[in-house]
Design an enzyme around this catalytic site. Structure first.
Site, PDB file in Angstrom:
ATOM      1  CD  GLU A  84      -8.658   0.797   7.863  1.00  0.00           C
ATOM      2  OE1 GLU A  84      -8.666  -0.105   8.717  1.00  0.00           O
ATOM      3  OE2 GLU A  84      -8.013   1.850   8.009  1.00  0.00           O
ATOM      4  CG  HIS A 102      -5.873  -2.288   9.066  1.00  0.00           C
ATOM      5  ND1 HIS A 102      -5.921  -0.988   9.484  1.00  0.00           N
ATOM      6  CD2 HIS A 102      -4.583  -2.661   9.251  1.00  0.00           C
ATOM      7  CE1 HIS A 102      -4.742  -0.607   9.889  1.00  0.00           C
ATOM      8  NE2 HIS A 102      -3.912  -1.595   9.769  1.00  0.00           N
ATOM      9  CG  ASP A 139      -0.289  -0.458   2.512  1.00  0.00           C
ATOM     10  OD1 ASP A 139       0.953  -0.444   2.587  1.00  0.00           O
ATOM     11  OD2 ASP A 139      -1.013  -0.824   3.445  1.00  0.00           O
TER      12      ASP A 139
HETATM   13  P1  PGA Z   1       2.096  -1.992  12.924  1.00  0.00           P
HETATM   14  O1  PGA Z   1       0.871  -1.808  11.953  1.00  0.00           O
HETATM   15  O2  PGA Z   1       2.987  -2.990  12.322  1.00  0.00           O
HETATM   16  O3  PGA Z   1       2.734  -0.623  12.996  1.00  0.00           O
HETATM   17  O4  PGA Z   1       1.533  -2.426  14.249  1.00  0.00           O
HETATM   18  C1  PGA Z   1       0.290  -2.930  11.400  1.00  0.00           C
HETATM   19  C2  PGA Z   1      -0.839  -2.501  10.527  1.00  0.00           C
HETATM   20  O5  PGA Z   1      -1.475  -1.472  10.806  1.00  0.00           O
HETATM   21  O6  PGA Z   1      -1.111  -3.208   9.547  1.00  0.00           O
END
Ligand code: PGA
Length: 246
Positions: A143, A138, A67
């Protein structure tokens, strides 16, 4: 789904890197699906170390990222292109032209998303996809919603994701509200998936992913339908999900 509980974040990172190394060593032209966020940072450090010690060669490897925020250029320190350059690509012998991330500045977003899916398909699909997970379930920026979108697409970020990601920005107002994300269908086409999670705030969502139920309200539950998913968590999550309860 396979669940592996290791001691701590360091062990998660080492094991994830070993899995990636194995894929590359079997196929030097491997296509890696990469993620951003805090979770994969340790894995990237391990991969850099392995590359310096000549245990992995990235010269023929191709990467596709999950993304990118809309509106941030690659020079913006919060863009995912900047993140990947800083945390992996600049430190290993990968060819930059073999690293793909959606362009959040594309004039025609629809064209950009269509081309991204086309590119992944042309490459022959992702051999191993690394995933973090949001506390809301997500995966990439897919989401929780009434429905999920299969292909790469433009999406709004939920307030909980904006809040969570604001820790990387000077203020919450700077967090983009939209992003391009690979869709769940494209992610599910990956030959092998590694989902990494650590810390108590991810325990509940991991428990749901292992529950046997599938819901678009927790997009990661979809992964239960994939034939080769390994979830690697730390002891904190392992203890909290009390695996015998599931
Ligand atoms: P993080 O985020 O690795 O910073 O916990 C994971 C995500 O939001 O997919």
């Amino acid at each position: 789904m396979k669940l592996i509980i290791v001691e701590n974040y360091e062990e998660i990172s080492k094991l994830a890197a070993i899995n990636i190394k194995d894929v590359i060593n079997k196929n030097p032209n491997a296509i890696l699906g990469l993620a951003t966020g805090g979770t994969p940072l340790g894995t990237y450090k391990e991969l850099i170390k392995m590359n310096k010690e000549n245990e992995i060669d990235f010269s023929k490897v191709t990467t596709v990222n999950l993304d990118e925020y809309i509106g941030l250029s690659e020079r913006n320190t919060q863009s995912y292109r900047y993140f990947m350059n800083e945390n992996l690509f600049n430190h290993v012998n990968i060819k930059k032209e073999n690293t793909f991330i959606p362009n959040g500045l594309a004039k025609d977003i629809q064209e950009e998303t269509n081309n991204y899916d086309k590119k992944i398909d042309e490459l022959g699909g992702i051999d191993i996809q690394i995933l973090g997970i949001g506390t809301n379930g997500h995966i990439a920026f897919n989401e929780p919603s009434d429905f999920l979108i299969s292909g790469t697409h433009l999406t709004d970020l939920t307030q909980s994701t904006i809040n969570a990601n604001s820790r990387f920005f000077n203020s919450i107002d700077e967090v983009p509200k939209t992003a391009i994300t690979m869709g769940l269908g494209q992610i599910m086409k990956s030959k092998k998936i590694l989902l990494l999670a650590h810390g108590e705030n991810k325990a509940e969502v991991i428990k749901e992913v292992l529950s046997g139920n599938i819901t678009s309200k927790n997009p990661a539950t979809m992964l239960q339908m994939h034939k080769d998913v390994t979830i690697i968590v730390d002891r904190t999550i392992g203890d909290l999900i009390k695996i015998t309860d599931i």
